[in-house]
Design a protein around this motif. Structure first.
Motif, PDB file in Angstrom:
ATOM      1  N   ASN A   1       0.822  -1.210   0.000  1.00  0.00           N
ATOM      2  CA  ASN A   1       0.000   0.000   0.000  1.00  0.00           C
ATOM      3  C   ASN A   1       0.855   1.259   0.000  1.00  0.00           C
ATOM      4  OD1 ASN A   1      -2.763  -0.769  -0.127  1.00  0.00           O
ATOM      5  ND2 ASN A   1      -2.586  -1.627   1.930  1.00  0.00           N
ATOM      6  N   TYR A   2       1.944   1.205   0.741  1.00  0.00           N
ATOM      7  CA  TYR A   2       2.836   2.368   0.795  1.00  0.00           C
ATOM      8  C   TYR A   2       3.403   2.657  -0.599  1.00  0.00           C
ATOM      9  CZ  TYR A   2       6.603   5.448   2.344  1.00  0.00           C
ATOM     10  OH  TYR A   2       7.440   6.516   2.522  1.00  0.00           O
ATOM     11  N   ILE A   3       3.879   1.610  -1.247  1.00  0.00           N
ATOM     12  CA  ILE A   3       4.492   1.805  -2.573  1.00  0.00           C
ATOM     13  C   ILE A   3       3.456   2.294  -3.583  1.00  0.00           C
ATOM     14  CG2 ILE A   3       5.672   0.654  -4.500  1.00  0.00           C
ATOM     15  CD1 ILE A   3       6.949  -1.178  -2.364  1.00  0.00           C
ATOM     16  N   GLU A   4       2.265   1.713  -3.521  1.00  0.00           N
ATOM     17  CA  GLU A   4       1.233   2.153  -4.478  1.00  0.00           C
ATOM     18  C   GLU A   4       0.895   3.631  -4.308  1.00  0.00           C
ATOM     19  OE1 GLU A   4      -2.189  -0.346  -4.638  1.00  0.00           O
ATOM     20  OE2 GLU A   4      -1.163  -1.548  -6.151  1.00  0.00           O
ATOM     21  N   LYS A   5       0.960   4.073  -3.065  1.00  0.00           N
ATOM     22  CA  LYS A   5       0.614   5.471  -2.812  1.00  0.00           C
ATOM     23  C   LYS A   5       1.767   6.403  -3.206  1.00  0.00           C
ATOM     24  CE  LYS A   5      -1.303   8.275   0.892  1.00  0.00           C
ATOM     25  NZ  LYS A   5      -0.340   8.653   1.932  1.00  0.00           N
ATOM     26  N   GLU A   6       2.965   6.058  -2.767  1.00  0.00           N
ATOM     27  CA  GLU A   6       4.099   6.960  -2.962  1.00  0.00           C
ATOM     28  C   GLU A   6       4.746   6.813  -4.336  1.00  0.00           C
ATOM     29  OE1 GLU A   6       4.864   9.264  -0.769  1.00  0.00           O
ATOM     30  OE2 GLU A   6       3.246   8.548   0.529  1.00  0.00           O
ATOM     31  N   ASN A   7       4.538   5.666  -4.913  1.00  0.00           N
ATOM     32  CA  ASN A   7       5.293   5.338  -6.105  1.00  0.00           C
ATOM     33  C   ASN A   7       4.388   4.630  -7.115  1.00  0.00           C
ATOM     34  OD1 ASN A   7       7.715   5.250  -7.383  1.00  0.00           O
ATOM     35  ND2 ASN A   7       8.773   4.237  -5.688  1.00  0.00           N
ATOM     36  N   PRO A   8       3.292   5.312  -7.525  1.00  0.00           N
ATOM     37  CA  PRO A   8       2.225   4.609  -8.242  1.00  0.00           C
ATOM     38  C   PRO A   8       2.645   3.988  -9.577  1.00  0.00           C
ATOM     39  CG  PRO A   8       1.803   6.964  -8.147  1.00  0.00           C
ATOM     40  CD  PRO A   8       2.994   6.720  -7.305  1.00  0.00           C
ATOM     41  N   LYS A   9       3.794   4.380 -10.077  1.00  0.00           N
ATOM     42  CA  LYS A   9       4.215   3.789 -11.355  1.00  0.00           C
ATOM     43  C   LYS A   9       4.708   2.365 -11.147  1.00  0.00           C
ATOM     44  CE  LYS A   9       4.203   7.216 -14.525  1.00  0.00           C
ATOM     45  NZ  LYS A   9       4.068   8.481 -13.806  1.00  0.00           N
ATOM     46  N   LYS A  10       5.069   2.045  -9.926  1.00  0.00           N
ATOM     47  CA  LYS A  10       5.582   0.692  -9.675  1.00  0.00           C
ATOM     48  C   LYS A  10       4.429  -0.296  -9.616  1.00  0.00           C
ATOM     49  CE  LYS A  10      10.046   1.303  -7.597  1.00  0.00           C
ATOM     50  NZ  LYS A  10      10.775   1.282  -8.847  1.00  0.00           N
ATOM     51  N   LYS A  11       4.639  -1.403 -10.269  1.00  0.00           N
ATOM     52  CA  LYS A  11       3.571  -2.408 -10.307  1.00  0.00           C
ATOM     53  C   LYS A  11       3.739  -3.347  -9.111  1.00  0.00           C
ATOM     54  CE  LYS A  11       0.708  -5.278 -12.738  1.00  0.00           C
ATOM     55  NZ  LYS A  11      -0.536  -4.905 -12.120  1.00  0.00           N
ATOM     56  N   VAL A  12       2.746  -3.299  -8.230  1.00  0.00           N
ATOM     57  CA  VAL A  12       2.784  -4.156  -7.045  1.00  0.00           C
ATOM     58  C   VAL A  12       1.840  -5.341  -7.274  1.00  0.00           C
ATOM     59  CG1 VAL A  12       2.276  -4.285  -4.572  1.00  0.00           C
ATOM     60  CG2 VAL A  12       3.163  -2.156  -5.550  1.00  0.00           C
ATOM     61  N   ILE A  13       2.320  -6.535  -7.041  1.00  0.00           N
ATOM     62  CA  ILE A  13       1.414  -7.686  -7.099  1.00  0.00           C
ATOM     63  C   ILE A  13       1.441  -8.385  -5.749  1.00  0.00           C
ATOM     64  CG2 ILE A  13       0.929  -9.934  -8.154  1.00  0.00           C
ATOM     65  CD1 ILE A  13       1.951  -8.962 -10.735  1.00  0.00           C
ATOM     66  N   TYR A  14       0.249  -8.500  -5.152  1.00  0.00           N
ATOM     67  CA  TYR A  14       0.121  -9.266  -3.908  1.00  0.00           C
ATOM     68  C   TYR A  14      -0.674 -10.528  -4.204  1.00  0.00           C
ATOM     69  CZ  TYR A  14      -1.948 -10.902   0.412  1.00  0.00           C
ATOM     70  OH  TYR A  14      -2.359 -11.715   1.442  1.00  0.00           O
ATOM     71  N   VAL A  15      -0.156 -11.664  -3.824  1.00  0.00           N
ATOM     72  CA  VAL A  15      -0.930 -12.917  -3.939  1.00  0.00           C
ATOM     73  C   VAL A  15      -0.643 -13.800  -2.739  1.00  0.00           C
ATOM     74  CG1 VAL A  15      -1.330 -13.506  -6.365  1.00  0.00           C
ATOM     75  CG2 VAL A  15       0.911 -13.927  -5.374  1.00  0.00           C
ATOM     76  N   THR A  16      -1.624 -14.633  -2.412  1.00  0.00           N
ATOM     77  CA  THR A  16      -1.328 -15.695  -1.458  1.00  0.00           C
ATOM     78  C   THR A  16      -0.681 -16.814  -2.266  1.00  0.00           C
ATOM     79  OG1 THR A  16      -3.442 -16.756  -1.850  1.00  0.00           O
ATOM     80  CG2 THR A  16      -3.342 -15.141  -0.058  1.00  0.00           C
ATOM     81  N   ALA A  17       0.085 -17.645  -1.573  1.00  0.00           N
ATOM     82  CA  ALA A  17       0.722 -18.763  -2.274  1.00  0.00           C
ATOM     83  C   ALA A  17      -0.355 -19.658  -2.891  1.00  0.00           C
ATOM     84  CB  ALA A  17       1.590 -19.554  -1.301  1.00  0.00           C
ATOM     85  N   GLU A  18      -1.516 -19.680  -2.260  1.00  0.00           N
ATOM     86  CA  GLU A  18      -2.601 -20.499  -2.788  1.00  0.00           C
ATOM     87  C   GLU A  18      -3.085 -19.963  -4.136  1.00  0.00           C
ATOM     88  OE1 GLU A  18      -5.802 -20.919  -0.027  1.00  0.00           O
ATOM     89  OE2 GLU A  18      -6.810 -22.428  -1.276  1.00  0.00           O
TER      90      GLU A  18
ATOM     91  N   LYS B   1       6.065  -9.133 -14.650  1.00  0.00           N
ATOM     92  CA  LYS B   1       6.067  -7.694 -14.875  1.00  0.00           C
ATOM     93  C   LYS B   1       5.952  -6.923 -13.546  1.00  0.00           C
ATOM     94  CE  LYS B   1       1.302  -6.860 -16.070  1.00  0.00           C
ATOM     95  NZ  LYS B   1       0.303  -7.401 -16.855  1.00  0.00           N
ATOM     96  N   ALA B   2       5.957  -7.675 -12.445  1.00  0.00           N
ATOM     97  CA  ALA B   2       5.880  -7.007 -11.133  1.00  0.00           C
ATOM     98  C   ALA B   2       7.171  -6.266 -10.830  1.00  0.00           C
ATOM     99  CB  ALA B   2       5.632  -8.045 -10.047  1.00  0.00           C
ATOM    100  N   ASP B   3       7.031  -5.069 -10.244  1.00  0.00           N
ATOM    101  CA  ASP B   3       8.212  -4.414  -9.671  1.00  0.00           C
ATOM    102  C   ASP B   3       8.363  -4.867  -8.228  1.00  0.00           C
ATOM    103  OD1 ASP B   3       8.988  -2.639 -11.827  1.00  0.00           O
ATOM    104  OD2 ASP B   3       7.040  -1.688 -11.486  1.00  0.00           O
ATOM    105  N   VAL B   4       7.222  -5.186  -7.636  1.00  0.00           N
ATOM    106  CA  VAL B   4       7.216  -5.631  -6.252  1.00  0.00           C
ATOM    107  C   VAL B   4       6.281  -6.836  -6.180  1.00  0.00           C
ATOM    108  CG1 VAL B   4       6.650  -4.974  -3.883  1.00  0.00           C
ATOM    109  CG2 VAL B   4       7.472  -3.239  -5.492  1.00  0.00           C
ATOM    110  N   LEU B   5       6.828  -7.985  -5.817  1.00  0.00           N
ATOM    111  CA  LEU B   5       5.995  -9.188  -5.726  1.00  0.00           C
ATOM    112  C   LEU B   5       5.888  -9.602  -4.266  1.00  0.00           C
ATOM    113  CD1 LEU B   5       4.417 -11.486  -7.114  1.00  0.00           C
ATOM    114  CD2 LEU B   5       6.569 -12.731  -7.322  1.00  0.00           C
ATOM    115  N   LEU B   6       4.645  -9.638  -3.772  1.00  0.00           N
ATOM    116  CA  LEU B   6       4.405  -9.981  -2.372  1.00  0.00           C
ATOM    117  C   LEU B   6       3.677 -11.322  -2.329  1.00  0.00           C
ATOM    118  CD1 LEU B   6       2.924  -6.472  -1.402  1.00  0.00           C
ATOM    119  CD2 LEU B   6       5.324  -7.208  -1.223  1.00  0.00           C
TER     120      LEU B   6
END
Ligand code: ADP
Ligand code: MG
Length: 445
Positions: free
Chosen positions: A160-177, A201-206
């Protein structure tokens, strides 16, 4: 005719709008008018949202001053011919909004409402540092700890922090499932490449809850390649796991070594002061007042994890709303009595079968295997762990435990000594035991 006023107001508004914002107005279509209202149609929610955000107030004041009265601007989506509208023409704001939707983050998980304690302060600050400079230091990062201790919260706070401060970065959040299901679907639909493109294509993979991947070797394989690609491109990767990596079973060693390569952050149960602070913050967020005596009572008695604390608070708040009364200490004691009981009593209440069930799920083995005769390494470990925990958290004698596990007394004492030794020598095992004990206790209430 209101339409004439509208067209005039439209023209004036267009002129006063910033370049780039006009598109949200030009694509509004005049649909109908009533006594003191007009209805505009929009091609999609995106257009409507942006109209509301950027154009509506201006248009409203123009049309009101032209007509000399207040005109309601009603809006709907669809119902007009929008065939000429170009959907691709999105503003930056819209791009951000779309990206936000794609990352599947829950906006309530932020650094502001995470309350660290002395033990978790380091994890908290490190996660913040990652959010400020993703992919630079601390890559990859692993957050581990028992259930309900804030792993998902901290992980998503970074996103959430990155999406707000750095919206050009592509954040992907997934559960392992979800990652696993995505992978399986892509194989079934024979389009593995779209799966790869999506994650790479993620810049940040969670990735949350990687323990889910135990024994799922092909998904692990795929994750391994995703990891390498992103890592080499200096993209930030963060994993969470409910146990230390060394405790994962059915994992390839090379993937395990990737998980632990960077920064490892351990979340532990909050101390008393932090439990009080968390409860107070949650009350504040929901705008409810609860007596300090009640807060202290809860914080003293609910030590397992934050999720349990929140659950108890929700129970009390729901009760107080229903009965329309303040929560007194007596009410709290009565309402939470099933959740909180004197430690001795609750420990006696924990059945061996609950312990065996939790240990089995932790090791990903069958309950029957723990009680059975198989002697593979993983089953032996699980069995010893179950015996040890039974002795530790229940009042059963070693003979009674022997009867349950169908083993003689000396085997039981041997198992207990063995785990005791391991616990002293290996902090990962100690952490795993604590986490299992917490889980078992919280599930037994
Ligand atoms: P986990 O993923 O470790 O099982 P979660 O992140 O889902 O745990 O946390 C469980 C609940 O407790 C969530 O609602 C979360 O917001 C809350 N929580 C956990 N730790 C904290 C904390 N330190 N401060 C505030 N809330 C917390
Ligand atoms: Mg979680």
């Amino acid at each position: 005719m209101l339409k004439d006023y509208y067209l005039e107001a439209l023209e004036e508004t267009q002129k006063s709008l910033q370049k780039g914002k006009q598109i949200w107005l030009t694509n509004a279509s005049f649909l109908k008018e009533g006594n003191n209202s007009i209805t505009l149609a929009f091609p999609s929610k995106m257009y409507l949202t942006n109209f509301n955000n950027f154009c509506k107030s201006e248009l409203q004041s123009k049309i009101d001053s032209l007509t000399g009265s207040h005109i309601d601007i009603e809006t709907i989506i669809g119902e007009a011919d929008f065939s000429s509208v170009e959907e691709d023409d999105k503003t930056e704001v819209e791009e951000e909004e779309i990206q936000r939707k794609n990352s599947y983050l829950n906006p309530i998980y932020t650094f502001e409402n995470f309350i660290p304690c002395e033990n978790t302060n380091f994890a908290y600050n490190a996660a913040k540092a990652i959010a400020m400079n993703p992919g630079i230091n601390y890559n990859p990062c692993l957050i581990y700890g028992g259930v309900g201790l804030g792993k998902t919260h901290l992980l998503q706070s970074v996103g959430n922090y990155i999406e707000k401060e750095n919206p050009k970065k592509k954040v992907i959040y997934v559960t392992a499932e979800t990652f696993t299901n995505d992978f399986i679907n892509s194989l079934q639909q024979k389009n593995a490449s779209s799966f790869r493109i999506k994650y790479r294509k993620a810049d940040v993979l969670l990735i949350d809850d990687i323990h889910f991947l135990q024994e799922k070797i092909s998904t692990q394989e795929e994750l391994f390649h995703t990891f390498n690609d992103l890592y080499e491109a200096n993209k930030q990767i963060i994993f969470t796991c409910d146990r230390p990596i060394s405790e994962l079973k059915g994992f390839t060693d090379r993937l395990k070594s990737r998980f632990t390569r960077g920064l490892n952050l351990n979340l532990t149960a909050p101390d008393y002061e932090t439990r009080v602070a968390i409860l107070k913050k949650k009350c504040e967020a929901q705008n409810v007042r609860i007596f300090d005596s009640v807060i202290s009572y809860m914080a003293e008695n609910i030590k397992t994890n934050v999720r349990d604390l929140e659950g108890s608070l929700t129970t009390l708040i729901a009760y107080s709303k229903l009965i329309k009364t303040n929560i007194t200490l007596e009410i709290a004691q009565e309402q939470l009595k099933n959740l909180i009981s004197a430690p001795m009593a609750s420990e006696q209440d924990i059945s061996i079968s609950t312990i065996v069930k939790e240990v089995a799920s932790y090791y990903n083995v069958e309950i029957s295997e723990i009680k059975g005769k198989k002697r593979t390494a993983i089953i032996k470990d699980a069995r010893n762990m179950a015996i040890y925990l039974t002795r530790k958290i229940t009042q059963y004698s070693t003979t009674e435990i022997g009867n349950y596990f169908d083993r003689d007394h000396s085997t039981i004492t041997h198992s207990i000594d063995k785990v005791d030794q391991e616990r002293k020598q290996n902090s990962d095992i100690a952490a795993a035991l604590d986490s299992l004990e917490n889980t078992i206790k919280s599930k037994s209430k």
